[in-house]
Enzyme design. Structure first.
Site, short mmCIF file in Angstrom:
data_model
loop_
_atom_site.label_atom_id
_atom_site.label_comp_id
_atom_site.label_asym_id
_atom_site.label_seq_id
_atom_site.Cartn_x
_atom_site.Cartn_y
_atom_site.Cartn_z
N SER A 23 0.87 -1.18 0.00
CA SER A 23 0.00 0.00 0.00
C SER A 23 0.91 1.23 0.00
O SER A 23 2.13 1.08 0.19
CB SER A 23 -0.84 -0.01 1.28
N TYR B 177 -2.35 -1.26 10.26
CA TYR B 177 -2.33 -1.47 8.82
C TYR B 177 -0.95 -1.08 8.27
O TYR B 177 -0.35 -1.81 7.47
CB TYR B 177 -3.42 -0.61 8.17
#
Ligand SMILES: NC(=O)c1ccc[n+]([C@@H]2O[C@H](COP(=O)([O-])OP(=O)(O)OC[C@H]3O[C@@H](n4cnc5c(N)ncnc54)[C@H](O)[C@@H]3O)[C@@H](O)[C@H]2O)c1
Length: 364
Positions: A155, A168
């Site tokens: 990401s 995350y």
């Protein structure tokens, strides 16, 4: 790498980017296997892929959880046995979105803290260990072929973060570390296998809608989902195109979306200055996104000093602010300095280019 005639495996193919990867690979003449936890998602992807797949292309979906090591091993055996012992491409894509603070609100209850800690565990289980188990199950089959490509989805949070995005971010930084370790190991031991780490920016998928933080106390989807859909720059089909374009060009690092390109530049220009400013701005953002949390209970961020702001701006932050929030940044700077818009733009672009030129010599 040209994917036509090859065999690919995609995790998390029941929705979003995974689904569009399956559909686009099959359309390009690649046999595709994929897994997901949602049977409805699997059925829909098979239907969509078969509708546009080239003649004779095999599409196979299986209900497998990426945290289930034995399940993945069994599915890997099934995939190669149904594809004449072949498997060339792996897209380790499955993942969930997650929020988790490291510093809790002043009025947080023990249950709220425990629930956030459970969220940390779940996020790591799927987003980090799910990728590791996927690699363990499928990599041996890929290494046996005469060529292969392992494409792992991290990401922008694999190189940059913002407040309360800790679990995350930590998992996605871990995924990037794992992927870059695999990259260097293939150079040494399996040079016929290529590796890429994918860093998407905002992509309009179900990821936020399905997250625990998008649900309010009554379990209904909150405004955050609509807000995310507004700021996310790409559709999942466009994102899959960016990924497959990176594969076609043999890239080892695939940024997906112009916001990802911008975050990457920002990270090179002003990593710590950027964190300070985003940390300070983040407090208001948190209160805005989650109105159930009163702003005064969110622990006060340290104010950025005037010197801190100037350093951030000198390091290219001005360039970033102008591109990410053009109207606000421009008005603020013009009010403070009295300069014209073109003067501000020219100065910020020069500062950014000088800084980027210097920083790109020493950083990957
Ligand atoms: N959408 C974005 O803005 C964005 C940005 C950066 C990175 N990513 C990453 O991209 C990847 C794909 O996400 P997406 O946005 O397409 O989301 P999505 O929610 O639309 O799709 C993810 C799919 O993974 C599946 N999945 C979840 N847990 C699983 C498990 N344990 N085992 C097997 N399958 C599982 C879900 O059922 C879903 O079908 C994720 O790794 C995500 O972290 C997304």
């Amino acid at each position: 790498m040209k994917v036509e005639g090859l065999v690919a495996m995609v995790t998390g193919g029941g929705s979003g980017m995974g689904r569009d990867l399956v559909v686009q690979l099959a359309k390009a003449g690649c046999h595709v296997a994929f897994c997901d936890v949602s049977q409805a998602g699997i059925d829909e992807t098979v239907k969509l892929a078969q509708a546009t797949a080239r003649k004779g292309i095999r599409v196979m979906g299986g209900k497998v959880d990426v945290t289930d090591r034995e399940g993945l091993q069994r599915f890997a055996e099934e995939v190669v046995s149904k594809n004449n012992d072949k498997l060339h491409l792996l897209f380790a894509n499955a993942g969930i979105a997650s929020h988790g603070p490291l510093i809790h609100d002043a009025n947080a209850t023990a249950e709220q803290i425990a629930s956030k800690e459970r969220e940390w565990d779940r996020c790591f289980e799927i987003d980090f260990f799910g990728v590791l188990y996927t690699l363990r199950a499928f990599l041996p089959h890929i290494v046996r072929q005469d060529k292969g490509y392992v494409v792992v989805t991290s990401s922008v949070n694999g190189f940059w973060t913002w407040p309360e995005h800790s679990c995350y971010t930590a998992a996605k930084f871990g995924v990037r570390g794992l992927t870059e370790s695999l990259l260097v190991e293939t150079y040494a031991k399996a040079p016929h296998v290529q590796v890429a780490c994918v860093h998407p920016g905002g992509v309009r998928t179900n990821i936020v809608r399905n997250s625990t933080f998008a649900k309010n106390k009554e379990g209904k989807t909150s405004d955050i989902t609509g807000d995310f859909d507004k700021i996310a720059g790409l559709s999942s089909a466009e994102a899959a195109e960016w990924i497959l374009d990176g594969v076609a060009r043999d890239h080892t690092r695939i940024l997906v979306g112009y916001d990802a390109v911008l975050w990457d530049k920002m990270n090179r220009l002003s990593p710590h200055g950027g964190y300070k400013v985003f940390g300070a701005l983040g407090r208001e953002g948190i209160a805005q996104w989650d109105p159930t949390r009163a702003s005064e209970n969110i622990v006060q961020a340290k104010k950025v000093s005037l010197l801190g702001w100037l350093r951030f701006l000198k390091d290219g932050g001005l360039f970033f602010l102008i591109f990410s929030a053009p109207a606000t940044a421009m008005n603020l700077i013009r009010q403070l300095t009295g300069a014209s818009a073109s003067q501000v733009l020219t100065l910020s672009a020069i500062l950014a280019l000088v800084k980027l030129q210097r920083s790109s010599r020493s950083r990957i």
